[in-house]
Design a protein around this motif. Structure first.
Motif, PDB file in Angstrom:
ATOM      1  N   LEU A 103       3.243  18.489 -17.138  1.00 23.60           N
ATOM      2  CA  LEU A 103       2.486  19.365 -17.789  1.00 23.60           C
ATOM      3  C   LEU A 103       2.574  20.526 -18.351  1.00 23.60           C
ATOM      4  CD1 LEU A 103      -0.416  16.874 -16.973  1.00 23.60           C
ATOM      5  CD2 LEU A 103       1.165  17.225 -19.303  1.00 23.60           C
ATOM      6  N   ASN A 104       2.488  21.532 -16.968  1.00 25.39           N
ATOM      7  CA  ASN A 104       2.608  22.637 -16.361  1.00 25.39           C
ATOM      8  C   ASN A 104       3.897  23.539 -17.605  1.00 25.39           C
ATOM      9  OD1 ASN A 104       2.075  25.614 -15.378  1.00 25.39           O
ATOM     10  ND2 ASN A 104       3.455  25.670 -14.614  1.00 25.39           N
ATOM     11  N   ASN A 105       4.987  23.032 -17.245  1.00 23.29           N
ATOM     12  CA  ASN A 105       6.692  23.322 -17.933  1.00 23.29           C
ATOM     13  C   ASN A 105       6.761  22.861 -18.779  1.00 23.29           C
ATOM     14  OD1 ASN A 105       6.708  24.999 -15.560  1.00 23.29           O
ATOM     15  ND2 ASN A 105       7.456  22.804 -14.390  1.00 23.29           N
ATOM     16  N   ALA A 108       1.135  -1.402   0.165  1.00 20.73           N
ATOM     17  CA  ALA A 108       0.017  -0.492   0.073  1.00 20.73           C
ATOM     18  C   ALA A 108       1.123   0.922  -0.014  1.00 20.73           C
ATOM     19  CB  ALA A 108      -1.491  -0.157   0.732  1.00 20.73           C
ATOM     20  N   GLU A 109       1.999   1.692   0.457  1.00 23.47           N
ATOM     21  CA  GLU A 109       3.119   2.589   0.710  1.00 23.47           C
ATOM     22  C   GLU A 109       3.495   2.394  -0.454  1.00 23.47           C
ATOM     23  OE1 GLU A 109       4.457   5.212   3.629  1.00 23.47           O
ATOM     24  OE2 GLU A 109       1.964   4.043   3.482  1.00 23.47           O
ATOM     25  N   LEU A 110       4.193   1.778  -1.003  1.00 18.79           N
ATOM     26  CA  LEU A 110       4.890   1.634  -2.599  1.00 18.79           C
ATOM     27  C   LEU A 110       3.420   2.128  -3.306  1.00 18.79           C
ATOM     28  CD1 LEU A 110       6.200  -1.405  -4.600  1.00 18.79           C
ATOM     29  CD2 LEU A 110       5.073   0.086  -5.279  1.00 18.79           C
ATOM     30  N   ILE A 111       2.327   1.866  -3.668  1.00 23.16           N
ATOM     31  CA  ILE A 111       1.380   2.805  -4.790  1.00 23.16           C
ATOM     32  C   ILE A 111       0.854   3.551  -4.386  1.00 23.16           C
ATOM     33  CG2 ILE A 111      -1.281   1.946  -4.677  1.00 23.16           C
ATOM     34  CD1 ILE A 111       0.397  -0.377  -5.727  1.00 23.16           C
ATOM     35  N   GLY A 112       0.532   3.351  -3.566  1.00 23.94           N
ATOM     36  CA  GLY A 112       0.463   5.140  -2.766  1.00 23.94           C
ATOM     37  C   GLY A 112       1.608   6.740  -3.004  1.00 23.94           C
ATOM     38  N   SER A 113       2.936   5.843  -2.600  1.00 24.96           N
ATOM     39  CA  SER A 113       3.566   6.758  -3.848  1.00 24.96           C
ATOM     40  C   SER A 113       4.386   7.294  -4.434  1.00 24.96           C
ATOM     41  CB  SER A 113       5.216   6.039  -2.005  1.00 24.96           C
ATOM     42  OG  SER A 113       5.233   6.111  -1.360  1.00 24.96           O
ATOM     43  N   TYR A 114       3.903   5.784  -5.657  1.00 27.63           N
ATOM     44  CA  TYR A 114       3.959   6.243  -6.868  1.00 27.63           C
ATOM     45  C   TYR A 114       2.771   6.618  -6.654  1.00 27.63           C
ATOM     46  CZ  TYR A 114       3.151   4.488 -11.575  1.00 27.63           C
ATOM     47  OH  TYR A 114       3.313   4.658 -12.893  1.00 27.63           O
ATOM     48  N   PHE A 115       1.384   6.449  -7.614  1.00 31.12           N
ATOM     49  CA  PHE A 115       0.151   7.419  -7.364  1.00 31.12           C
ATOM     50  C   PHE A 115       0.517   8.737  -6.414  1.00 31.12           C
ATOM     51  CE2 PHE A 115      -1.529   4.116  -8.866  1.00 31.12           C
ATOM     52  CZ  PHE A 115      -1.581   4.248  -9.555  1.00 31.12           C
ATOM     53  N   LEU A 116       1.316   9.310  -5.761  1.00 31.84           N
ATOM     54  CA  LEU A 116       1.625  10.464  -5.099  1.00 31.84           C
ATOM     55  C   LEU A 116       2.476  11.467  -6.289  1.00 31.84           C
ATOM     56  CD1 LEU A 116       1.266  13.065  -3.498  1.00 31.84           C
ATOM     57  CD2 LEU A 116       3.750  11.487  -1.622  1.00 31.84           C
ATOM     58  N   VAL A 117       3.827  10.758  -6.347  1.00 27.91           N
ATOM     59  CA  VAL A 117       5.189  10.957  -7.364  1.00 27.91           C
ATOM     60  C   VAL A 117       4.416  11.231  -8.518  1.00 27.91           C
ATOM     61  CG1 VAL A 117       7.271  11.143  -7.528  1.00 27.91           C
ATOM     62  CG2 VAL A 117       6.232  10.757  -5.949  1.00 27.91           C
ATOM     63  N   PHE A 118       3.700  10.279  -8.820  1.00 23.57           N
ATOM     64  CA  PHE A 118       2.783  10.658 -10.459  1.00 23.57           C
ATOM     65  C   PHE A 118       2.350  11.177 -11.147  1.00 23.57           C
ATOM     66  CE2 PHE A 118       0.242   9.485 -13.745  1.00 23.57           C
ATOM     67  CZ  PHE A 118       0.968   8.921 -15.538  1.00 23.57           C
ATOM     68  N   ALA A 119       1.027  12.048 -10.030  1.00 19.52           N
ATOM     69  CA  ALA A 119      -0.149  12.856 -10.402  1.00 19.52           C
ATOM     70  C   ALA A 119       0.979  14.290 -10.250  1.00 19.52           C
ATOM     71  CB  ALA A 119      -0.774  12.738  -9.211  1.00 19.52           C
ATOM     72  N   GLY A 120       1.414  14.472  -8.520  1.00 15.41           N
ATOM     73  CA  GLY A 120       1.930  16.035  -8.191  1.00 15.41           C
ATOM     74  C   GLY A 120       2.909  16.520  -9.295  1.00 15.41           C
ATOM     75  N   CYS A 121       3.962  14.987  -9.552  1.00  8.38           N
ATOM     76  CA  CYS A 121       5.279  15.477 -10.838  1.00  8.38           C
ATOM     77  C   CYS A 121       4.773  15.575 -12.021  1.00  8.38           C
ATOM     78  CB  CYS A 121       6.319  15.004 -10.981  1.00  8.38           C
ATOM     79  SG  CYS A 121       7.564  14.411  -9.433  1.00  8.38           S
ATOM     80  N   CYS A 122       3.379  14.564 -12.732  1.00 11.22           N
ATOM     81  CA  CYS A 122       2.885  15.036 -14.150  1.00 11.22           C
ATOM     82  C   CYS A 122       2.511  16.435 -13.935  1.00 11.22           C
ATOM     83  CB  CYS A 122       1.368  14.185 -14.717  1.00 11.22           C
ATOM     84  SG  CYS A 122       1.007  14.019 -15.788  1.00 11.22           S
ATOM     85  N   SER A 123       1.884  16.821 -13.424  1.00  9.41           N
ATOM     86  CA  SER A 123       1.157  18.360 -13.088  1.00  9.41           C
ATOM     87  C   SER A 123       2.805  19.514 -13.293  1.00  9.41           C
ATOM     88  CB  SER A 123       0.682  18.882 -11.859  1.00  9.41           C
ATOM     89  OG  SER A 123       1.338  18.762 -10.552  1.00  9.41           O
ATOM     90  N   VAL A 124       3.977  19.393 -13.243  1.00 13.62           N
ATOM     91  CA  VAL A 124       4.783  19.744 -13.296  1.00 13.62           C
ATOM     92  C   VAL A 124       5.144  19.900 -14.539  1.00 13.62           C
ATOM     93  CG1 VAL A 124       7.169  20.132 -12.748  1.00 13.62           C
ATOM     94  CG2 VAL A 124       5.946  20.016 -10.456  1.00 13.62           C
TER      95      VAL A 124
END
Length: 241
Positions: free
Chosen positions: A43-45, A25-41
Motif C-alpha cells: 500500500l505504501n509503494n 496456531a503457528e500457521l495462522i500467526g505466520s499468515y497474518f504477520l506476513v499478510f499485515a506487514g507486507c500489505c502495508s509495504v
C-alpha cells in the motif's frame, strides 16, 4: 483390526490434538504477520496508494501485528512465527526439537499463503514488491539482518524465558523491538529477521535477489542472540534451572 483401532486412538489422542493446535496456531500467526506487514509495504509503494502508509507507518504495522499475535497465540504455540526463533529456542532446550520441522513447515506455509493472497489482491510491480531485497551491499545488508535479529532474539529470551522479567508486558516489548528494527534496518536490508517472511514472497514472485542474506543473517543472528542471553542469565542471584 487392532492396528486400525490403535491408529484411530492415536489420531484422537490429546497429544496429537495438542500438536495440531500448536502447528495450526503457528500457521495462522505466520499468515497474518506476513499478510499485515507486507500489505502495508504494498500500500505504501503502489502507484494508487503511494505514500499513504508512510515508512513510519509500515514500521508500526509490523510492530503492532507482532504484539497482537503474541497476546493472541503465545499461550497456544509460543508465537514464534519465525524459524530462527524456533531453532534457537530448541538449541537451548526451551522448545522440543521434535517440533521444529512441523513449526518450520507451518511458518513457511503461512508466509507462502499470505504472499499468494497479496499477489491475487494487488497488481504488484517492481516498486511495490513486498519481499526483501538488499538496498545496500550484500555485506552491509547481512550485518543489518544479523544485528536486527540478534536484538529481537535477545529480547524474546529476556521476556519469555526468564522468570525475572515482567512477562505480562512481553508482547509489547517484542513488538516495540520489531518496530525499532524495521526503522533502522528496513531502508538497508528490508528488515526481514525471519527466513519464512522472506521465503514466502520470493516463492510467489520468483524473486531471489540476495536471498541467502535472509537465511544466513536471521538464523545466525537469532542463535547468537539466544546464546548471549543464555550466558548472562546464569548469575549468582539466578542459578541455572
Amino acid at each position: 483390526m487392532g492396528g486400525i483401532l490403535d491408529s484411530t486412538r492415536l489420531c484422537g489422542s490429546p497429544t496429537v490434538v495438542e500438536v495440531f493446535q500448536k502447528v495450526f496456531a503457528e500457521l495462522i500467526g505466520s499468515y497474518f504477520l506476513v499478510f499485515a506487514g507486507c500489505c502495508s509495504v504494498v500500500l505504501n509503494n503502489s502507484e494508487k496508494t503511494k505514500g499513504q502508509i508512510t515508512f513510519p507507518g509500515v514500521c508500526v504495522v509490523w510492530g503492532f501485528t507482532v504484539t497482537i499475535l503474541a497476546y493472541s497465540l503465545a499461550h497456544v504455540s509460543g508465537a514464534h512465527f519465525n524459524p530462527g526463533v524456533t531453532l534457537s529456542l530448541a538449541i537451548y532446550r526451551r522448545f522440543p526439537f521434535k517440533m521444529v520441522p512441523l513449526y518450520f513447515i507451518a511458518q513457511i506455509l503461512g508466509s507462502f499463503l499470505a504472499s499468494g493472497t497479496l499477489y491475487l489482491l494487488f497488481e504488484v510491480d517492481d516498486n511495490s514488491y513486498f519481499g526483501t531485497r538488499p538496498a545496500g551491499s550484500p555485506v552491509q545488508s547481512l550485518v543489518f539482518e544479523l544485528l536486527a535479529t540478534f536484538l529481537l532474539m535477545f529480547v524474546i529470551c529476556a521476556v519469555s524465558t526468564d522468570k525475572r522479567a515482567i512477562g505480562k508486558l512481553g508482547g509489547v516489548v517484542v513488538g516495540m523491538t520489531v518496530t525499532v528494527d524495521v526503522f533502522i534496518a528496513g531502508p538497508v536490508s528490508g528488515a526481514s529477521m525471519n527466513p519464512a517472511r522472506s521465503l514466502g514472497p520470493a516463492l510467489v514472485m520468483n524473486v531471489y535477489t540476495g536471498f541467502w542474506i535472509y537465511i544466513v543473517g536471521p538464523f545466525v543472528g537469532a542463535i547468537l542472540g539466544a546464546t548471549c542471553y543464555n550466558f548472562i542469565r546464569h548469575t549468582d542471584s539466578n542459578p541455572p534451572i
